[in-house]
Design a protein around this motif. Sequence first.
Motif, short mmCIF file in Angstrom:
data_model
loop_
_atom_site.label_atom_id
_atom_site.label_comp_id
_atom_site.label_asym_id
_atom_site.label_seq_id
_atom_site.Cartn_x
_atom_site.Cartn_y
_atom_site.Cartn_z
N PHE A 19 -3.11 -13.16 -0.63
CA PHE A 19 -3.27 -12.61 1.21
C PHE A 19 -3.24 -14.01 1.76
O PHE A 19 -2.85 -14.80 1.47
N LEU A 20 -2.73 -13.35 3.25
CA LEU A 20 -2.29 -15.00 3.65
C LEU A 20 -2.75 -13.76 5.39
O LEU A 20 -2.47 -13.32 6.15
N VAL A 21 -2.45 -15.98 5.85
CA VAL A 21 -3.24 -15.64 7.33
C VAL A 21 -2.26 -16.78 8.50
O VAL A 21 -2.22 -17.00 8.35
N VAL A 27 1.26 -21.34 9.29
CA VAL A 27 0.76 -20.35 7.99
C VAL A 27 -1.27 -20.88 8.29
O VAL A 27 -1.02 -22.66 7.92
N VAL A 28 -2.46 -20.34 8.09
CA VAL A 28 -4.08 -21.39 7.65
C VAL A 28 -3.83 -21.34 5.82
O VAL A 28 -5.07 -21.90 6.40
N PHE A 29 -4.00 -20.13 5.96
CA PHE A 29 -3.58 -19.89 4.71
C PHE A 29 -3.38 -19.57 3.84
O PHE A 29 -2.86 -18.19 4.00
N GLU A 33 0.72 -14.48 -4.45
CA GLU A 33 2.04 -14.15 -4.99
C GLU A 33 2.15 -13.48 -3.46
O GLU A 33 3.26 -12.38 -3.32
N THR A 34 2.58 -14.10 -2.27
CA THR A 34 2.88 -14.44 -0.87
C THR A 34 4.99 -13.95 -0.56
O THR A 34 4.62 -13.59 0.43
N SER A 35 5.32 -14.81 -2.03
CA SER A 35 6.95 -14.39 -1.50
C SER A 35 7.15 -13.48 -2.39
O SER A 35 8.78 -13.06 -2.23
N ILE A 183 9.25 1.37 1.54
CA ILE A 183 9.08 -0.06 1.71
C ILE A 183 8.34 -1.07 0.84
O ILE A 183 7.56 -0.95 0.47
N PHE A 184 9.07 -1.97 0.79
CA PHE A 184 8.70 -3.01 0.08
C PHE A 184 8.93 -4.38 0.49
O PHE A 184 10.12 -4.82 0.84
N LEU A 185 7.99 -4.57 1.20
CA LEU A 185 7.82 -6.49 1.40
C LEU A 185 7.09 -7.26 0.97
O LEU A 185 6.31 -6.83 0.22
N SER A 186 6.99 -8.48 1.14
CA SER A 186 6.59 -9.94 0.47
C SER A 186 5.21 -9.47 1.94
O SER A 186 5.25 -9.40 2.88
N ALA A 187 4.38 -10.24 1.57
CA ALA A 187 2.88 -10.35 2.15
C ALA A 187 3.36 -11.82 2.97
O ALA A 187 3.70 -11.62 4.75
N ARG A 188 4.60 -12.74 3.46
CA ARG A 188 4.63 -13.55 4.51
C ARG A 188 5.55 -12.40 5.50
O ARG A 188 5.97 -13.36 6.13
N ASP A 189 6.76 -11.70 5.18
CA ASP A 189 7.97 -11.17 5.06
C ASP A 189 6.82 -10.05 6.15
O ASP A 189 6.99 -9.68 7.84
N LEU A 190 5.89 -9.83 6.05
CA LEU A 190 5.08 -8.59 6.55
C LEU A 190 4.07 -9.70 7.77
O LEU A 190 4.20 -9.53 8.83
N GLY A 191 3.88 -10.53 7.45
CA GLY A 191 3.14 -11.11 8.11
C GLY A 191 4.06 -11.91 9.68
O GLY A 191 3.22 -11.14 10.93
N ARG A 192 5.03 -11.62 9.27
CA ARG A 192 6.90 -12.10 10.50
C ARG A 192 6.35 -11.09 10.83
O ARG A 192 6.81 -10.80 12.49
N ILE A 193 6.12 -9.77 10.47
CA ILE A 193 6.26 -8.95 11.52
C ILE A 193 4.77 -8.76 12.82
O ILE A 193 4.84 -8.56 13.48
N GLY A 194 3.89 -8.54 11.90
CA GLY A 194 2.80 -8.94 12.88
C GLY A 194 2.70 -10.13 13.72
O GLY A 194 1.99 -9.76 14.81
#
Length: 311
Positions: A19-21, A27-29, A33-35, A183-194
């Motif tokens: 879970f990543l915000v 990054v605020v939260f 396993e965000t990587s 597609i397989f992505l990490s939370a932090r890479d998906l967050g970059r798309i957002g």
Amino acid sequence: MSAFQPVVDALDALPTTAFLVLNRGRVVFDHGETSTPHFMASARKSILSVLYGTAVTDGTIRLDATLDELGIDDTGGLLPQERRATVRDLLTSSSGVYHPPSTVAGPEESAPPRGTQPPGTLFLYNNWDFNALGTIFERCTGRSVFTALAEDLAAPVGFEDFDPARQRLLGRPEVSEHLAHHIFLSARDLGRIGTMMLQDGRWDDRQVVPAAWTSESTSVQVNRGADVQLDYGYLWWLPRLVGRGSFMAIGNFGQYLLCVPPGLAIVHLRAVPDDIVLARTQGTPLPAPIDSVSPQQFMKVVRLMSAALRP
């Protein structure tokens, strides 16, 4: 007690993997396993929409091009009416093409009989549409979806965990020739798309996706009626209750990317073992049960996070 403790407690009660915000890219939260890259499930469809942006803007792909014009057919043949469906119809999951998808059918199982719904008239979440869009992208651009993902998104946006070898083309070719680009992505890479999408397609000083496409694809293309909380854009879900201009990618088992203007990107991932991924795409029984995080559970965590972020 930390303002984030209710969020942590809620996540610990769920089968959450990451879970990543992010707020305007900061990054605020960060929880779990965000990587680590994980299976995106249907969240892949929103990423495909992002890849369509440049090709549509430069005219490589025409939204009004029909399947017939593009030479798109399938096992057993498409009906004459189905061949009149346009790229726009597929992007809005309104094609009227109810040919069985190569991946295991979901909502399509309740589809009307083939040939009964003219293209563009009925929204029905339809994996055939999404899989055919991958084929159309590759035929029109001359590049694979995964190559475009690596070159047009991962490189300019600076993905930190991207593994080109992890991406998979899956499905049952004997059922449909249009396979699913998983597609397989990490939370932090998906967050970059957002974050990039919230910045009108920009990352640093580079226009990664045309701004007009980021706006059009995340605007209401399908108003689903007063009793439904999610409208639809071009492969993006549009939640009415979160706030004007918000958009979401949603994947089975608990894969979410929620983008709330002006700059809040919230990512939730639930790990899915490869044997379960393969079973789902091949139509075989799941080797083991797997707990999911529902949209309602995700939105409860989002509300807790929103409360924690208030001044």
